[in-house]
Design a protein around this motif. Sequence first.
Motif, PDB file in Angstrom:
ATOM      1  N   PHE A 244     -17.907 -69.940  -0.720  1.00  0.00           N
ATOM      2  CA  PHE A 244     -19.354 -69.972  -0.992  1.00  0.00           C
ATOM      3  C   PHE A 244     -19.618 -70.593  -2.363  1.00  0.00           C
ATOM      4  CE2 PHE A 244     -19.378 -65.676   1.420  1.00  0.00           C
ATOM      5  CZ  PHE A 244     -19.176 -66.332   2.627  1.00  0.00           C
ATOM      6  N   MET A 245     -18.748 -70.233  -3.326  1.00  0.00           N
ATOM      7  CA  MET A 245     -18.920 -70.738  -4.685  1.00  0.00           C
ATOM      8  C   MET A 245     -18.762 -72.248  -4.740  1.00  0.00           C
ATOM      9  SD  MET A 245     -16.731 -67.775  -6.682  1.00  0.00           S
ATOM     10  CE  MET A 245     -17.015 -68.377  -8.354  1.00  0.00           C
ATOM     11  N   GLN A 246     -17.871 -72.796  -3.892  1.00  0.00           N
ATOM     12  CA  GLN A 246     -17.641 -74.235  -3.889  1.00  0.00           C
ATOM     13  C   GLN A 246     -18.717 -74.995  -3.122  1.00  0.00           C
ATOM     14  OE1 GLN A 246     -14.157 -75.657  -1.734  1.00  0.00           O
ATOM     15  NE2 GLN A 246     -13.962 -77.413  -3.116  1.00  0.00           N
ATOM     16  N   VAL A 247     -19.074 -74.488  -1.939  1.00  0.00           N
ATOM     17  CA  VAL A 247     -19.960 -75.234  -1.046  1.00  0.00           C
ATOM     18  C   VAL A 247     -21.436 -75.035  -1.398  1.00  0.00           C
ATOM     19  CG1 VAL A 247     -20.698 -75.520   1.366  1.00  0.00           C
ATOM     20  CG2 VAL A 247     -18.278 -75.142   0.832  1.00  0.00           C
ATOM     21  N   ASN A 252     -16.688 -74.984 -10.713  1.00  0.00           N
ATOM     22  CA  ASN A 252     -15.534 -75.869 -10.580  1.00  0.00           C
ATOM     23  C   ASN A 252     -14.296 -75.042 -10.195  1.00  0.00           C
ATOM     24  OD1 ASN A 252     -14.574 -74.683 -12.929  1.00  0.00           O
ATOM     25  ND2 ASN A 252     -15.033 -76.442 -14.236  1.00  0.00           N
ATOM     26  N   SER A 253     -13.182 -75.710  -9.944  1.00  0.00           N
ATOM     27  CA  SER A 253     -11.998 -75.027  -9.438  1.00  0.00           C
ATOM     28  C   SER A 253     -11.432 -74.030 -10.445  1.00  0.00           C
ATOM     29  CB  SER A 253     -10.921 -76.041  -9.046  1.00  0.00           C
ATOM     30  OG  SER A 253     -10.568 -76.859 -10.141  1.00  0.00           O
ATOM     31  N   ASP A 254     -11.546 -74.314 -11.735  1.00  0.00           N
ATOM     32  CA  ASP A 254     -11.054 -73.360 -12.743  1.00  0.00           C
ATOM     33  C   ASP A 254     -11.830 -72.044 -12.663  1.00  0.00           C
ATOM     34  OD1 ASP A 254      -9.182 -75.149 -13.678  1.00  0.00           O
ATOM     35  OD2 ASP A 254     -10.432 -75.884 -15.327  1.00  0.00           O
ATOM     36  N   GLU A 255     -13.139 -72.151 -12.500  1.00  0.00           N
ATOM     37  CA  GLU A 255     -13.966 -70.943 -12.410  1.00  0.00           C
ATOM     38  C   GLU A 255     -13.646 -70.163 -11.137  1.00  0.00           C
ATOM     39  OE1 GLU A 255     -18.002 -72.320 -14.799  1.00  0.00           O
ATOM     40  OE2 GLU A 255     -17.639 -73.104 -12.780  1.00  0.00           O
ATOM     41  N   ARG A 256     -13.434 -70.880 -10.055  1.00  0.00           N
ATOM     42  CA  ARG A 256     -13.140 -70.186  -8.792  1.00  0.00           C
ATOM     43  C   ARG A 256     -11.763 -69.528  -8.822  1.00  0.00           C
ATOM     44  NH1 ARG A 256     -15.707 -75.024  -7.054  1.00  0.00           N
ATOM     45  NH2 ARG A 256     -13.704 -75.966  -6.451  1.00  0.00           N
ATOM     46  N   GLN A 257     -10.801 -70.194  -9.460  1.00  0.00           N
ATOM     47  CA  GLN A 257      -9.468 -69.575  -9.549  1.00  0.00           C
ATOM     48  C   GLN A 257      -9.515 -68.336 -10.430  1.00  0.00           C
ATOM     49  OE1 GLN A 257      -5.997 -72.036 -10.004  1.00  0.00           O
ATOM     50  NE2 GLN A 257      -4.911 -70.456 -11.144  1.00  0.00           N
ATOM     51  N   LEU A 258     -10.251 -68.390 -11.527  1.00  0.00           N
ATOM     52  CA  LEU A 258     -10.386 -67.211 -12.367  1.00  0.00           C
ATOM     53  C   LEU A 258     -11.060 -66.080 -11.594  1.00  0.00           C
ATOM     54  CD1 LEU A 258     -10.247 -65.598 -14.962  1.00  0.00           C
ATOM     55  CD2 LEU A 258     -12.306 -66.804 -15.775  1.00  0.00           C
ATOM     56  N   PHE A 259     -12.062 -66.415 -10.800  1.00  0.00           N
ATOM     57  CA  PHE A 259     -12.729 -65.405  -9.985  1.00  0.00           C
ATOM     58  C   PHE A 259     -11.724 -64.715  -9.054  1.00  0.00           C
ATOM     59  CE2 PHE A 259     -14.643 -64.267  -5.901  1.00  0.00           C
ATOM     60  CZ  PHE A 259     -15.683 -63.422  -6.288  1.00  0.00           C
ATOM     61  N   VAL A 260     -10.868 -65.484  -8.396  1.00  0.00           N
ATOM     62  CA  VAL A 260      -9.867 -64.912  -7.488  1.00  0.00           C
ATOM     63  C   VAL A 260      -8.857 -64.076  -8.273  1.00  0.00           C
ATOM     64  CG1 VAL A 260      -7.947 -65.463  -5.943  1.00  0.00           C
ATOM     65  CG2 VAL A 260     -10.118 -66.668  -5.714  1.00  0.00           C
ATOM     66  N   ASP A 261      -8.335 -64.619  -9.368  1.00  0.00           N
ATOM     67  CA  ASP A 261      -7.383 -63.866 -10.198  1.00  0.00           C
ATOM     68  C   ASP A 261      -7.992 -62.545 -10.656  1.00  0.00           C
ATOM     69  OD1 ASP A 261      -5.332 -65.712 -10.041  1.00  0.00           O
ATOM     70  OD2 ASP A 261      -5.920 -66.775 -11.870  1.00  0.00           O
ATOM     71  N   ALA A 262      -9.261 -62.604 -11.074  1.00  0.00           N
ATOM     72  CA  ALA A 262      -9.937 -61.407 -11.552  1.00  0.00           C
ATOM     73  C   ALA A 262     -10.139 -60.401 -10.439  1.00  0.00           C
ATOM     74  CB  ALA A 262     -11.278 -61.780 -12.189  1.00  0.00           C
TER      75      ALA A 262
END
Length: 343
Positions: A244-247, A252-262
């Motif tokens: 959802f965050m991407q589409v 950006n991908s850095d923010e989405r990866q941090l979201f998943v890691d968090a």
Amino acid sequence: MFAVIDCGTTNTRIYMVSDEGALITQGVKKVGVRDTSITGSRKALKSGVEELFRSILSEHKIDLKDVRFAIASGMITSEIGLIEIPHLVAPVGLKELSEQIKIVTDPDVVDLGVPVYFVRGIRNDYGDGATAHALRRVDFMRGEEVQCMGILKQLNPKLPVNIVVLSSHTKLIHIDEQGRIAASITTMSGQIFEALKNSTNVGKSIVACGGEDAGGYTFEELVSIAKDCVENAGFVRTMLMPRFMQVLLKTNSDERQLFVDAAIAVDDIKAFREFNQMGFASERFILFGHESRCKLYTYLIHETFGAGVDVSSIFDPEAIADLTIKGAIATASHVLGSGRADK
């Protein structure tokens, strides 16, 4: 000189160490107990360990006669390793760990041309005759016990302390006032991230992408959003949200990866709380693993348990390798001191 063998799920590392404890050289091979799980045979693991050992000797012109023995720890002593050795039952200190080393010279187990000292893993004490109703108290480790001994030897931390291993799993280990491993609790957080990235349609949302504009979120903001989602929408639904965050949103991908890691780390904190409830609380934490994960877990530990909690991190790969080496040397000290090495 001697060898230190650290065998994991997917990789095996071998360190060549001088009698004074200095690292001479090292090597790694993509072979581990996962190969046994897939094939149902120990052959790939056995030949992989032997090939790695001999390639290190050949590449660095080390004569086998100069290698006195090897110390092996990790999943290599599990039912899918080279030899299954029962766990010791916590609490376990250096003395018990060292005294219970199993010396193997059988080439059918592993043929290195030197004796191999297999270090036993440790399991929680969850009582006799336990059933599935006791599952939340059940846990074990193979390999981390050696790293813990390395931390105690090298850092000499004030006890008790909780050690947090951030790798393919997140493992929280309590070291009691006597310097013994008292218990552990484990999640499969690292594997969840890898599975999400490589085996789901969410993966393309968290790999690096060029040409994206950042949403402008701070570290603290994204961690807070991930925490809210996990606690209120549930972990499984949260794992879909990077799509959802991407589409649909600007990220950006850095923010989405941090979201998943968090999100994964927030879910891990539930295990930290449970460990406290089991009686293994501590005001001191030592983390080791990737630097970004250490930063994230430090932030969440302080947010959850208070800013006054003492948290330190080890993330330099050489320093982490040194923990394994120092721990292996300390663990083998009883064998070497008693002369069992020649038996």
